[in-house]
Each structure stands twice: as C-alpha cells, then as structure tokens.
Design a protein around this motif. Structure first.
Motif, PDB file in Angstrom:
ATOM      1  N   PHE A 226       0.809  -1.212   0.000  1.00 11.93           N
ATOM      2  CA  PHE A 226       0.000   0.000   0.000  1.00 11.93           C
ATOM      3  C   PHE A 226       0.848   1.271   0.000  1.00 11.93           C
ATOM      4  O   PHE A 226       0.337   2.345  -0.287  1.00 11.93           O
ATOM      5  N   GLY A 227       2.113   1.153   0.326  1.00  6.57           N
ATOM      6  CA  GLY A 227       3.034   2.267   0.178  1.00  6.57           C
ATOM      7  C   GLY A 227       2.666   3.522   0.936  1.00  6.57           C
ATOM      8  O   GLY A 227       2.881   4.641   0.432  1.00  6.57           O
ATOM      9  N   LEU A 228       2.099   3.398   2.127  1.00  3.23           N
ATOM     10  CA  LEU A 228       1.763   4.588   2.903  1.00  3.23           C
ATOM     11  C   LEU A 228       3.048   5.255   3.413  1.00  3.23           C
ATOM     12  O   LEU A 228       4.042   4.592   3.699  1.00  3.23           O
ATOM     13  N   SER A 229       3.015   6.569   3.515  1.00  3.42           N
ATOM     14  CA  SER A 229       4.229   7.324   3.846  1.00  3.42           C
ATOM     15  C   SER A 229       4.656   7.150   5.297  1.00  3.42           C
ATOM     16  O   SER A 229       5.821   7.319   5.628  1.00  3.42           O
ATOM     17  N   ARG A 230       3.720   6.826   6.187  1.00  2.22           N
ATOM     18  CA  ARG A 230       4.065   6.632   7.597  1.00  2.22           C
ATOM     19  C   ARG A 230       3.219   5.506   8.182  1.00  2.22           C
ATOM     20  O   ARG A 230       2.105   5.255   7.714  1.00  2.22           O
ATOM     21  N   PRO A 231       3.731   4.823   9.205  1.00  2.00           N
ATOM     22  CA  PRO A 231       2.982   3.700   9.784  1.00  2.00           C
ATOM     23  C   PRO A 231       1.649   4.144  10.386  1.00  2.00           C
ATOM     24  O   PRO A 231       1.534   5.234  10.944  1.00  2.00           O
ATOM     25  N   VAL A 232       0.649   3.273  10.249  1.00  2.00           N
ATOM     26  CA  VAL A 232      -0.670   3.517  10.821  1.00  2.00           C
ATOM     27  C   VAL A 232      -0.838   2.602  12.025  1.00  2.00           C
ATOM     28  O   VAL A 232      -0.600   1.394  11.934  1.00  2.00           O
ATOM     29  N   VAL A 233      -1.214   3.159  13.170  1.00  2.00           N
ATOM     30  CA  VAL A 233      -1.352   2.351  14.386  1.00  2.00           C
ATOM     31  C   VAL A 233      -2.780   2.346  14.921  1.00  2.00           C
ATOM     32  O   VAL A 233      -3.072   1.662  15.895  1.00  2.00           O
ATOM     33  N   ASP A 234      -3.651   3.084  14.287  1.00  2.00           N
ATOM     34  CA  ASP A 234      -5.027   3.225  14.765  1.00  2.00           C
ATOM     35  C   ASP A 234      -5.988   2.751  13.683  1.00  2.00           C
ATOM     36  O   ASP A 234      -5.885   3.164  12.518  1.00  2.00           O
ATOM     37  N   ILE A 235      -6.927   1.865  14.059  1.00  2.00           N
ATOM     38  CA  ILE A 235      -7.882   1.337  13.087  1.00  2.00           C
ATOM     39  C   ILE A 235      -8.714   2.444  12.459  1.00  2.00           C
ATOM     40  O   ILE A 235      -8.957   2.466  11.245  1.00  2.00           O
TER      41      ILE A 235
END
Length: 286
Positions: A70-79
């Motif tokens: 998905f190549g997101l620029s920063r990690p996602v930690v919240d649903i």
C-alpha cells in the motif's frame, strides 16, 4: 457472463459431492460491514468500531495496511485512521479477504500452509497487475487474488487424498489445467467449489464467475469485451503466471493457450511482465 450449461452442471455436481461438507457461512461481521456500506451515508467510524471489536481482524488489517503493497508514507497504528485513509471500498475488500483466513483457520496440514502462502502471493500479484494495467481497482484485485483458489480447503475437507491429487496435477500443469486433473480424480474441481463459497458469501456475481473460470483455457479476452468478469479473469491469469514464474514453475497450460491474448487485453508487454515479476519478488517474504 453467465453460467453456461456445462459449468452449471459442474456446479450442480459439486454441490452434490460437497453435500455434508460445511461451507463456511457468511460471517456476521461481513454482513454488518456491507449493510453499513450500502447506507446512503456510510459511517466510517462505525466500520472502524466493527473491525476493532475483532482483535485478530484489527491486527491483520493494520499489518496489511502497513505493508509495502500500500506504500503509505508513515505507519498507521489506529484502526480508525486506517479506515479513513483507505476509504469504504478499500476497507470492505480488506475485511472480506481477511475474514476468509478466519473461516478456514482450523484447517491444518502441509497443503493448507502452502495454500495460504500461495493465496498471499496471488493477492499481491493481482494487485500489481491491476495497478499496471488499470483494469481493476487494486483493492478488488487483492481480494480476488486471495479468494481465487478458496475451493481448495473445501475439497480437502471432503477428500483426504486431495493433497496427492494436487501434487499430481502440478506435475503436469504445463500439459493440462489443474481443474482437469481434479475432475478426472474427484469428479469436481476447486474452481467450482470456490464458486459455491463465494456465492454463499453473496460476493458479486462477476467475482463468483471469475473464481469459477480462472483456469479455463478459453480465449475470453477480446478487445471489445466489456464484461467485468473478463477483466477479473485477465488479472487472475496474469497473476497466476507471475506467481508460477516467481516459484520457478513452467507456464501453466491455460497460460500457454491464452497468455498472449491476456497480455494484449491488459496492455502488458513482455518487458512489463518482467518488471512486475521483480516487483512481486520484492514483496515475497524472505
């Protein structure tokens, strides 16, 4: 594209053969998510709450969203953040795909381990093909790749000898499609079984048709074809070819029969396939 007479007979025979074998019911969570999606104004916060209530599903969603795919620029930690970033259609596709894992999580054995690894590679490959060809939305392609062989666990439940049938079919995969060997040995095939599961889960009709036909050595891929099923099939055919290349397996019989038409339909050159294979290898776990 609708069921022709022969495939309708194949499906009916498969229903009879699998009678008594539990086809995983449509998950209640999926029903709730789809109901929310179909509202005039879907509530993404409610979708996030539904996903968050299932710890395993929430963890799997975050793992997938944070993958290189998905190549997101920063990690996602919240649903909630993940759902807002991905949007309704993306998250529904991801939830559907991840629930497939849960439906068969009790199934064990070497073939099942192989099935899940290959399903993940197929999902990645289909996503890459969809992105390069613009034939499908990436989230649709991911779900399609993961589901395309979902009939295999059902056949394994019905036939303890299925692992041996699969191995035998792989030894002659370049001579004839896997489903031909399955029909010869079992009087049914994993594509028809997968169709029954997808239909039971009330997935789109075109999606179900693609699962049913994804090993057909038939040239559906004409330039004027507008049927969504043909786009699904073309993406699956190309994805299957890429996965076989990645695993150093010979081209499958169906690719030898229609691969050139598939490439033309998708607008993918040989150079593009080589590039896609390299991208797929980057996503493959070490």
């Amino acid at each position: 594209m609708e069921l022709d007479t022969q495939r309708a007979l194949d499906v009916a025979q498969t229903e009879e053969i699998l009678r008594g074998v539990l086809i995983p019911p449509r998950p209640a969570l999926l029903v709730e998510v789809l109901e929310e999606q179909n509202r005039p104004e879907p509530n993404l916060e409610r979708i996030a709450r539904l996903v968050s209530e299932d710890v395993a599903l929430a963890a799997s969603t975050l793992k997938l969203v944070n993958s290189p795919l998905f190549g997101l620029s920063r990690p996602v930690v919240d649903i909630g953040h993940a759902v807002r970033l991905l949007g309704m259609r993306n998250i529904v596709s991801l939830v559907t795909a991840l629930l497939l894992h849960q439906a068969f999580r009790g199934s064990k054995g070497t073939l099942m381990e192989w099935f899940w690894r290959r399903a993940e590679w197929m999902a990645h490959a289909a996503t890459l093909v969809a992105r390069a060809s613009r034939a499908l939305a990436q989230e649709e392609a991911y779900t399609l790749g993961l589901f395309c062989d979902c009939g295999m666990p059902l056949l394994l439940r019905r036939f303890p000898e299925y692992a041996g049938v699969y191995e035998a079919a792989e030894r002659e995969a370049d001579a004839r499609p896997l489903i031909e060997v399955e029909r010869e040995r079992l009087r049914t095939d994993h594509a028809a079984a997968g169709f029954l599961l997808a239909r039971a889960w009330k997935l789109p009709a075109e999606f179900c048709q693609a699962i049913l036909r994804h090993h057909d050595p038939i040239d559906y891929y004409q330039a004027e074809a507008a049927d969504v099923t043909v786009k699904y099939l073309a993406v699956l055919m190309a994805a299957q070819h890429l996965v076989r290349q990645m695993l150093h397996q010979p081209p499958a019989a169906e690719w030898l029969a229609v691969g050139t038409s598939v490439q033309h339909f998708l607008g993918l050159s040989e150079e593009a396939l080589v590039w896609l294979l390299q991208e797929l290898k980057k996503l493959r776990p070490a």
